[in-house]
Design a protein around this motif. Sequence first.
Motif, PDB file in Angstrom:
ATOM      1  N   ALA A  18       0.822  -1.219   0.000  1.00 52.46           N
ATOM      2  CA  ALA A  18       0.000   0.000   0.000  1.00 52.46           C
ATOM      3  C   ALA A  18       0.850   1.260   0.000  1.00 52.46           C
ATOM      4  N   VAL A  19       2.034   1.192   0.571  1.00 54.91           N
ATOM      5  CA  VAL A  19       2.890   2.379   0.614  1.00 54.91           C
ATOM      6  C   VAL A  19       3.215   2.867  -0.794  1.00 54.91           C
ATOM      7  N   HIS A  20       3.279   1.970  -1.758  1.00 53.62           N
ATOM      8  CA  HIS A  20       3.615   2.379  -3.122  1.00 53.62           C
ATOM      9  C   HIS A  20       2.444   3.106  -3.782  1.00 53.62           C
ATOM     10  N   ALA A  21       1.212   2.745  -3.404  1.00 48.76           N
ATOM     11  CA  ALA A  21       0.054   3.515  -3.865  1.00 48.76           C
ATOM     12  C   ALA A  21       0.099   4.922  -3.281  1.00 48.76           C
ATOM     13  N   LEU A  22       0.495   5.025  -2.015  1.00 49.70           N
ATOM     14  CA  LEU A  22       0.647   6.341  -1.391  1.00 49.70           C
ATOM     15  C   LEU A  22       1.712   7.154  -2.108  1.00 49.70           C
ATOM     16  N   ILE A  23       2.849   6.540  -2.393  1.00 48.26           N
ATOM     17  CA  ILE A  23       3.945   7.249  -3.071  1.00 48.26           C
ATOM     18  C   ILE A  23       3.501   7.739  -4.440  1.00 48.26           C
ATOM     19  N   ASP A  24       2.771   6.908  -5.181  1.00 46.79           N
ATOM     20  CA  ASP A  24       2.274   7.336  -6.488  1.00 46.79           C
ATOM     21  C   ASP A  24       1.403   8.575  -6.360  1.00 46.79           C
ATOM     22  N   ASN A  25       0.536   8.605  -5.338  1.00 43.66           N
ATOM     23  CA  ASN A  25      -0.329   9.766  -5.165  1.00 43.66           C
ATOM     24  C   ASN A  25       0.435  10.993  -4.681  1.00 43.66           C
ATOM     25  N   LEU A  26       1.466  10.788  -3.878  1.00 42.37           N
ATOM     26  CA  LEU A  26       2.299  11.925  -3.467  1.00 42.37           C
ATOM     27  C   LEU A  26       2.991  12.543  -4.680  1.00 42.37           C
ATOM     28  N   ARG A  27       3.422  11.705  -5.594  1.00 42.99           N
ATOM     29  CA  ARG A  27       4.034  12.220  -6.828  1.00 42.99           C
ATOM     30  C   ARG A  27       3.004  12.972  -7.661  1.00 42.99           C
ATOM     31  N   ARG A  28       1.786  12.409  -7.738  1.00 42.86           N
ATOM     32  CA  ARG A  28       0.721  13.068  -8.492  1.00 42.86           C
ATOM     33  C   ARG A  28       0.378  14.427  -7.888  1.00 42.86           C
ATOM     34  N   ALA A  29       0.302  14.473  -6.555  1.00 48.86           N
ATOM     35  CA  ALA A  29      -0.018  15.737  -5.897  1.00 48.86           C
ATOM     36  C   ALA A  29       1.039  16.789  -6.192  1.00 48.86           C
ATOM     37  N   ARG A  30       2.289  16.362  -6.244  1.00 50.20           N
ATOM     38  CA  ARG A  30       3.384  17.303  -6.478  1.00 50.20           C
ATOM     39  C   ARG A  30       3.346  17.881  -7.889  1.00 50.20           C
ATOM     40  N   THR A  31       2.874  17.064  -8.866  1.00 49.21           N
ATOM     41  CA  THR A  31       2.857  17.522 -10.256  1.00 49.21           C
ATOM     42  C   THR A  31       1.493  18.046 -10.695  1.00 49.21           C
ATOM     43  N   GLY A  32       0.510  18.005  -9.771  1.00 45.23           N
ATOM     44  CA  GLY A  32      -0.810  18.523 -10.101  1.00 45.23           C
ATOM     45  C   GLY A  32      -1.694  17.566 -10.875  1.00 45.23           C
ATOM     46  N   GLU A  33      -1.299  16.279 -10.948  1.00 46.34           N
ATOM     47  CA  GLU A  33      -2.123  15.293 -11.639  1.00 46.34           C
ATOM     48  C   GLU A  33      -3.288  14.854 -10.747  1.00 46.34           C
ATOM     49  N   PRO A  34      -4.358  14.297 -11.348  1.00 44.48           N
ATOM     50  CA  PRO A  34      -5.462  13.775 -10.535  1.00 44.48           C
ATOM     51  C   PRO A  34      -4.967  12.681  -9.597  1.00 44.48           C
ATOM     52  N   LEU A  35      -5.543  12.621  -8.402  1.00 43.42           N
ATOM     53  CA  LEU A  35      -5.150  11.632  -7.409  1.00 43.42           C
ATOM     54  C   LEU A  35      -5.971  10.365  -7.568  1.00 43.42           C
ATOM     55  N   GLU A  36      -5.305   9.224  -7.543  1.00 38.42           N
ATOM     56  CA  GLU A  36      -5.986   7.944  -7.664  1.00 38.42           C
ATOM     57  C   GLU A  36      -6.779   7.676  -6.390  1.00 38.42           C
ATOM     58  N   GLY A  37      -8.103   7.541  -6.520  1.00 40.52           N
ATOM     59  CA  GLY A  37      -8.937   7.254  -5.364  1.00 40.52           C
ATOM     60  C   GLY A  37      -9.534   8.472  -4.688  1.00 40.52           C
ATOM     61  N   GLU A  38      -9.348   9.668  -5.257  1.00 36.94           N
ATOM     62  CA  GLU A  38      -9.942  10.860  -4.622  1.00 36.94           C
ATOM     63  C   GLU A  38     -11.466  10.769  -4.700  1.00 36.94           C
ATOM     64  N   ILE A  39     -12.125  11.046  -3.583  1.00 31.94           N
ATOM     65  CA  ILE A  39     -13.583  10.925  -3.528  1.00 31.94           C
ATOM     66  C   ILE A  39     -14.248  12.275  -3.790  1.00 31.94           C
ATOM     67  N   ASP A  40     -15.503  12.204  -4.119  1.00 33.89           N
ATOM     68  CA  ASP A  40     -16.368  13.378  -4.163  1.00 33.89           C
ATOM     69  C   ASP A  40     -16.966  13.521  -2.771  1.00 33.89           C
ATOM     70  N   ARG A  41     -16.534  14.498  -2.011  1.00 33.22           N
ATOM     71  CA  ARG A  41     -16.966  14.603  -0.618  1.00 33.22           C
ATOM     72  C   ARG A  41     -18.472  14.801  -0.489  1.00 33.22           C
ATOM     73  N   ALA A  42     -19.106  15.389  -1.498  1.00 28.39           N
ATOM     74  CA  ALA A  42     -20.559  15.580  -1.445  1.00 28.39           C
ATOM     75  C   ALA A  42     -21.305  14.237  -1.532  1.00 28.39           C
TER      76      ALA A  42
END
Length: 309
Positions: A282-306
Amino acid sequence: MTAILHTGDPERGALWQQIVTRELPDIDFRCWPDAGDPAEITGLIAWTLDAELVASLTNLEILFSIGAGVDQLDLSLLPPHVRVVRMIETGITNTMAEYVAMAALALHRDLPSYVDSQRSGMWAPRDVLLTAERTVGVMGLGQLGRAAIRMLAPLGFRVAGWSRSSTDVPGALCFADDAERDEFLAQCDILVCLLPLTDDTRGILDRSLFARMKAGASLINVARGGHLVQDDLIEALDSGQLRYAFLDVAQPEPLPEGHPFYSHPSIMLTPHIAGVTRKETAVHALIDNLRRARTGEPLEGEIDRARGY
Protein backbone atom coordinates in the motif's frame (compact mmCIF):
# COMPACT_ATOMS: atom_id res chain seq x y z
CA MET A 1 3.72 19.14 0.08
CA THR A 2 5.74 20.31 3.10
CA ALA A 3 5.23 17.45 5.57
CA ILE A 4 2.99 14.42 5.87
CA LEU A 5 1.86 12.84 9.15
CA HIS A 6 1.08 9.15 9.62
CA THR A 7 -1.29 8.08 12.41
CA GLY A 8 -2.25 4.59 13.52
CA ASP A 9 -0.17 1.41 13.54
CA PRO A 10 3.40 2.39 14.61
CA GLU A 11 4.96 -0.56 12.77
CA ARG A 12 3.29 0.46 9.52
CA GLY A 13 4.29 4.07 10.11
CA ALA A 14 7.95 3.19 10.63
CA LEU A 15 8.01 1.06 7.47
CA TRP A 16 6.28 3.69 5.38
CA GLN A 17 8.54 6.42 6.74
CA GLN A 18 11.57 4.42 5.66
CA ILE A 19 10.25 3.70 2.15
CA VAL A 20 8.79 7.16 1.46
CA THR A 21 12.00 8.84 2.64
CA ARG A 22 14.03 6.63 0.31
CA GLU A 23 11.72 7.12 -2.70
CA LEU A 24 10.81 10.77 -2.11
CA PRO A 25 13.60 12.31 -0.02
CA ASP A 26 12.08 15.78 -0.29
CA ILE A 27 8.96 14.61 1.64
CA ASP A 28 9.14 15.15 5.39
CA PHE A 29 7.38 11.99 6.61
CA ARG A 30 6.42 12.11 10.28
CA CYS A 31 4.83 9.52 12.56
CA TRP A 32 2.43 10.38 15.38
CA PRO A 33 3.04 11.40 18.13
CA ASP A 34 6.22 13.03 16.73
CA ALA A 35 4.27 15.51 14.66
CA GLY A 36 6.60 18.47 15.04
CA ASP A 37 5.15 21.83 14.05
CA PRO A 38 1.55 21.05 12.97
CA ALA A 39 1.49 24.15 10.76
CA GLU A 40 4.01 22.45 8.47
CA ILE A 41 1.80 19.41 7.86
CA THR A 42 -0.14 19.43 4.61
CA GLY A 43 -0.88 15.70 4.34
CA LEU A 44 -2.46 13.32 6.87
CA ILE A 45 -2.60 9.50 6.70
CA ALA A 46 -5.31 8.06 8.94
CA TRP A 47 -7.94 5.39 9.52
CA THR A 48 -9.98 7.56 11.90
CA LEU A 49 -9.79 11.24 12.76
CA ASP A 50 -9.02 12.91 16.07
CA ALA A 51 -10.82 16.26 16.30
CA GLU A 52 -8.08 17.94 18.33
CA LEU A 53 -5.36 16.79 15.95
CA VAL A 54 -7.28 17.86 12.84
CA ALA A 55 -7.96 21.29 14.35
CA SER A 56 -4.23 21.77 14.89
CA LEU A 57 -3.40 21.06 11.23
CA THR A 58 -4.19 24.52 9.97
CA ASN A 59 -2.54 23.98 6.56
CA LEU A 60 -3.88 20.50 5.83
CA GLU A 61 -4.50 19.91 2.12
CA ILE A 62 -5.00 16.15 1.65
CA LEU A 63 -6.27 13.31 3.83
CA PHE A 64 -5.18 9.83 2.78
CA SER A 65 -7.41 7.03 4.09
CA ILE A 66 -5.69 3.82 5.17
CA GLY A 67 -8.61 1.78 3.84
CA ALA A 68 -10.59 1.34 0.65
CA GLY A 69 -13.52 3.23 2.20
CA VAL A 70 -13.87 6.57 3.96
CA ASP A 71 -17.12 6.09 5.90
CA GLN A 72 -15.15 5.48 9.11
CA LEU A 73 -13.74 9.02 8.84
CA ASP A 74 -15.71 11.94 10.29
CA LEU A 75 -15.26 14.21 7.30
CA SER A 76 -17.23 16.97 9.00
CA LEU A 77 -14.05 17.66 10.99
CA LEU A 78 -12.25 18.69 7.81
CA PRO A 79 -12.40 22.12 6.17
CA PRO A 80 -14.22 21.97 2.80
CA HIS A 81 -11.04 22.49 0.78
CA VAL A 82 -9.28 19.36 2.11
CA ARG A 83 -9.12 16.62 -0.49
CA VAL A 84 -9.91 13.06 0.65
CA VAL A 85 -8.29 10.03 -0.99
CA ARG A 86 -9.23 6.41 -0.35
CA MET A 87 -6.67 3.63 -0.63
CA ILE A 88 -6.55 1.86 -3.98
CA GLU A 89 -3.89 -0.81 -4.13
CA THR A 90 -3.48 -4.37 -5.34
CA GLY A 91 -3.37 -5.87 -1.84
CA ILE A 92 -6.90 -4.70 -1.01
CA THR A 93 -8.28 -5.48 -4.47
CA ASN A 94 -6.82 -8.97 -4.78
CA THR A 95 -7.61 -10.14 -1.26
CA MET A 96 -11.19 -8.86 -1.56
CA ALA A 97 -11.74 -10.63 -4.89
CA GLU A 98 -10.27 -13.86 -3.45
CA TYR A 99 -12.56 -13.65 -0.42
CA VAL A 100 -15.68 -13.11 -2.53
CA ALA A 101 -14.78 -16.09 -4.71
CA MET A 102 -14.11 -18.22 -1.63
CA ALA A 103 -17.40 -17.23 -0.01
CA ALA A 104 -19.39 -17.73 -3.22
CA LEU A 105 -17.97 -21.23 -3.68
CA ALA A 106 -18.56 -22.05 -0.01
CA LEU A 107 -22.21 -21.04 -0.27
CA HIS A 108 -22.60 -22.69 -3.65
CA ARG A 109 -21.37 -26.00 -2.18
CA ASP A 110 -23.38 -25.65 1.08
CA LEU A 111 -20.34 -25.40 3.37
CA PRO A 112 -22.29 -23.87 6.32
CA SER A 113 -24.62 -26.88 6.32
CA TYR A 114 -21.73 -29.35 6.23
CA VAL A 115 -19.95 -27.55 9.08
CA ASP A 116 -23.16 -27.73 11.13
CA SER A 117 -23.63 -31.42 10.25
CA GLN A 118 -20.07 -32.23 11.25
CA ARG A 119 -20.47 -30.53 14.63
CA SER A 120 -23.73 -32.41 15.14
CA GLY A 121 -22.16 -35.75 14.26
CA MET A 122 -24.29 -36.21 11.16
CA TRP A 123 -23.42 -37.50 7.68
CA ALA A 124 -25.77 -35.49 5.46
CA PRO A 125 -24.94 -35.17 1.76
CA ARG A 126 -26.80 -32.61 -0.37
CA ASP A 127 -27.50 -32.31 -4.07
CA VAL A 128 -24.67 -30.69 -6.01
CA LEU A 129 -25.29 -28.01 -8.63
CA LEU A 130 -22.88 -26.64 -11.23
CA THR A 131 -21.67 -23.06 -10.91
CA ALA A 132 -23.35 -22.44 -14.28
CA GLU A 133 -26.65 -23.07 -12.49
CA ARG A 134 -26.07 -20.25 -9.96
CA THR A 135 -26.26 -16.51 -10.44
CA VAL A 136 -24.03 -14.35 -8.26
CA GLY A 137 -25.10 -10.72 -8.12
CA VAL A 138 -22.64 -7.99 -7.15
CA MET A 139 -24.04 -4.74 -5.74
CA GLY A 140 -21.47 -2.00 -6.26
CA LEU A 141 -19.42 -1.86 -9.43
CA GLY A 142 -16.44 0.18 -8.35
CA GLN A 143 -12.91 -1.17 -8.40
CA LEU A 144 -13.62 -3.88 -5.80
CA GLY A 145 -16.87 -4.98 -7.41
CA ARG A 146 -15.22 -5.25 -10.81
CA ALA A 147 -12.34 -7.23 -9.33
CA ALA A 148 -14.80 -9.63 -7.72
CA ILE A 149 -16.55 -10.14 -11.05
CA ARG A 150 -13.22 -10.85 -12.76
CA MET A 151 -12.61 -13.57 -10.15
CA LEU A 152 -16.14 -15.04 -10.27
CA ALA A 153 -16.75 -15.22 -14.01
CA PRO A 154 -14.00 -17.78 -14.81
CA LEU A 155 -15.44 -20.07 -12.10
CA GLY A 156 -18.47 -20.53 -14.35
CA PHE A 157 -21.04 -18.57 -12.33
CA ARG A 158 -23.65 -16.52 -14.11
CA VAL A 159 -22.72 -13.04 -12.87
CA ALA A 160 -24.92 -9.95 -12.60
CA GLY A 161 -24.01 -6.47 -11.38
CA TRP A 162 -25.93 -3.51 -10.03
CA SER A 163 -24.93 0.09 -9.36
CA ARG A 164 -26.59 3.47 -9.01
CA SER A 165 -25.40 4.61 -12.42
CA SER A 166 -25.38 2.72 -15.70
CA THR A 167 -22.13 0.91 -16.44
CA ASP A 168 -20.83 -2.07 -18.38
CA VAL A 169 -18.55 -4.65 -16.80
CA PRO A 170 -17.08 -7.50 -18.86
CA GLY A 171 -18.34 -10.86 -17.63
CA ALA A 172 -21.53 -9.53 -16.02
CA LEU A 173 -25.06 -8.61 -16.99
CA CYS A 174 -25.42 -5.13 -15.52
CA PHE A 175 -28.41 -3.29 -14.05
CA ALA A 176 -28.69 0.29 -12.84
CA ASP A 177 -30.63 2.53 -10.48
CA ASP A 178 -33.78 1.71 -8.50
CA ALA A 179 -35.78 1.04 -11.68
CA GLU A 180 -33.78 -2.13 -12.42
CA ARG A 181 -32.89 -3.23 -8.89
CA ASP A 182 -35.84 -5.61 -8.45
CA GLU A 183 -35.03 -7.33 -11.75
CA PHE A 184 -31.43 -7.72 -10.60
CA LEU A 185 -32.34 -9.06 -7.15
CA ALA A 186 -34.80 -11.59 -8.56
CA GLN A 187 -31.96 -13.30 -10.44
CA CYS A 188 -29.57 -13.64 -7.51
CA ASP A 189 -28.86 -17.00 -5.92
CA ILE A 190 -25.98 -15.33 -4.07
CA LEU A 191 -25.91 -11.58 -3.46
CA VAL A 192 -22.61 -9.80 -2.78
CA CYS A 193 -22.67 -6.33 -1.19
CA LEU A 194 -19.71 -4.16 -2.17
CA LEU A 195 -21.46 -0.81 -2.03
CA PRO A 196 -19.93 2.26 -0.41
CA LEU A 197 -21.64 3.15 2.87
CA THR A 198 -23.57 6.40 2.43
CA ASP A 199 -26.82 7.84 3.72
CA ASP A 200 -28.54 6.23 0.71
CA THR A 201 -27.09 2.74 1.26
CA ARG A 202 -27.14 2.51 5.06
CA GLY A 203 -29.54 -0.30 6.00
CA ILE A 204 -30.06 -1.32 2.36
CA LEU A 205 -29.77 -5.02 3.26
CA ASP A 206 -33.13 -5.20 4.98
CA ARG A 207 -36.38 -7.15 5.06
CA SER A 208 -37.67 -5.42 1.93
CA LEU A 209 -34.58 -6.29 -0.11
CA PHE A 210 -34.49 -9.89 1.10
CA ALA A 211 -38.14 -10.33 0.07
CA ARG A 212 -37.21 -9.35 -3.49
CA MET A 213 -34.57 -12.08 -3.74
CA LYS A 214 -35.18 -15.69 -4.68
CA ALA A 215 -36.45 -17.80 -1.80
CA GLY A 216 -33.44 -19.70 -0.47
CA ALA A 217 -30.84 -17.26 -1.82
CA SER A 218 -27.72 -16.36 0.16
CA LEU A 219 -25.93 -13.15 1.14
CA ILE A 220 -22.27 -12.12 1.24
CA ASN A 221 -21.58 -8.79 2.94
CA VAL A 222 -17.99 -7.58 2.57
CA ALA A 223 -18.77 -3.85 2.47
CA ARG A 224 -19.73 -2.36 5.86
CA GLY A 225 -21.76 -3.55 8.82
CA GLY A 226 -23.97 -0.48 8.47
CA HIS A 227 -25.44 -1.82 5.24
CA LEU A 228 -27.15 -4.66 7.10
CA VAL A 229 -30.23 -4.61 9.32
CA GLN A 230 -29.21 -7.44 11.63
CA ASP A 231 -32.63 -8.41 12.97
CA ASP A 232 -34.00 -8.56 9.42
CA LEU A 233 -31.22 -10.96 8.42
CA ILE A 234 -31.94 -13.29 11.36
CA GLU A 235 -35.63 -13.22 10.47
CA ALA A 236 -34.93 -13.98 6.80
CA LEU A 237 -32.63 -16.89 7.68
CA ASP A 238 -35.00 -18.36 10.26
CA SER A 239 -37.97 -18.14 7.88
CA GLY A 240 -36.05 -19.73 4.99
CA GLN A 241 -36.28 -16.67 2.75
CA LEU A 242 -32.48 -16.66 2.88
CA ARG A 243 -30.46 -19.86 3.13
CA TYR A 244 -27.05 -18.64 4.30
CA ALA A 245 -25.11 -15.46 5.05
CA PHE A 246 -21.35 -15.00 4.80
CA LEU A 247 -20.41 -11.88 6.77
CA ASP A 248 -17.01 -10.20 7.03
CA VAL A 249 -18.29 -6.94 8.51
CA ALA A 250 -20.57 -6.04 11.40
CA GLN A 251 -21.79 -3.18 13.52
CA PRO A 252 -20.21 -2.71 15.97
CA GLU A 253 -16.85 -4.36 15.42
CA PRO A 254 -16.11 -6.56 17.21
CA LEU A 255 -19.59 -7.87 17.89
CA PRO A 256 -20.33 -8.22 21.62
CA GLU A 257 -20.05 -11.56 23.35
CA GLY A 258 -23.20 -13.63 22.92
CA HIS A 259 -24.34 -11.93 19.71
CA PRO A 260 -26.55 -14.33 17.69
CA PHE A 261 -24.29 -14.08 14.63
CA TYR A 262 -21.61 -16.09 16.45
CA SER A 263 -23.76 -19.19 16.90
CA HIS A 264 -26.32 -19.04 14.09
CA PRO A 265 -25.96 -22.23 12.01
CA SER A 266 -26.62 -20.40 8.73
CA ILE A 267 -24.05 -17.64 9.24
CA MET A 268 -20.34 -17.79 8.56
CA LEU A 269 -18.58 -14.86 10.23
CA THR A 270 -15.07 -13.51 9.74
CA PRO A 271 -13.47 -10.51 11.52
CA HIS A 272 -13.22 -7.87 8.75
CA ILE A 273 -10.33 -9.50 6.93
CA ALA A 274 -11.73 -9.81 3.40
CA GLY A 275 -9.87 -6.90 1.79
CA VAL A 276 -6.63 -6.15 3.58
CA THR A 277 -4.42 -3.08 3.25
CA ARG A 278 -1.02 -4.76 3.05
CA LYS A 279 1.49 -2.31 4.41
CA GLU A 280 4.26 -3.66 2.19
CA THR A 281 2.36 -2.81 -1.01
CA ALA A 282 0.00 0.00 0.00
CA VAL A 283 2.89 2.38 0.61
CA HIS A 284 3.61 2.38 -3.12
CA ALA A 285 0.05 3.51 -3.87
CA LEU A 286 0.65 6.34 -1.39
CA ILE A 287 3.95 7.25 -3.07
CA ASP A 288 2.27 7.34 -6.49
CA ASN A 289 -0.33 9.77 -5.17
CA LEU A 290 2.30 11.93 -3.47
CA ARG A 291 4.03 12.22 -6.83
CA ARG A 292 0.72 13.07 -8.49
CA ALA A 293 -0.02 15.74 -5.90
CA ARG A 294 3.38 17.30 -6.48
CA THR A 295 2.86 17.52 -10.26
CA GLY A 296 -0.81 18.52 -10.10
CA GLU A 297 -2.12 15.29 -11.64
CA PRO A 298 -5.46 13.77 -10.54
CA LEU A 299 -5.15 11.63 -7.41
CA GLU A 300 -5.99 7.94 -7.66
CA GLY A 301 -8.94 7.25 -5.36
CA GLU A 302 -9.94 10.86 -4.62
CA ILE A 303 -13.58 10.92 -3.53
CA ASP A 304 -16.37 13.38 -4.16
CA ARG A 305 -16.97 14.60 -0.62
CA ALA A 306 -20.56 15.58 -1.44
CA ARG A 307 -21.36 11.97 -2.43
CA GLY A 308 -19.14 10.30 0.17
CA TYR A 309 -17.32 8.07 -2.34
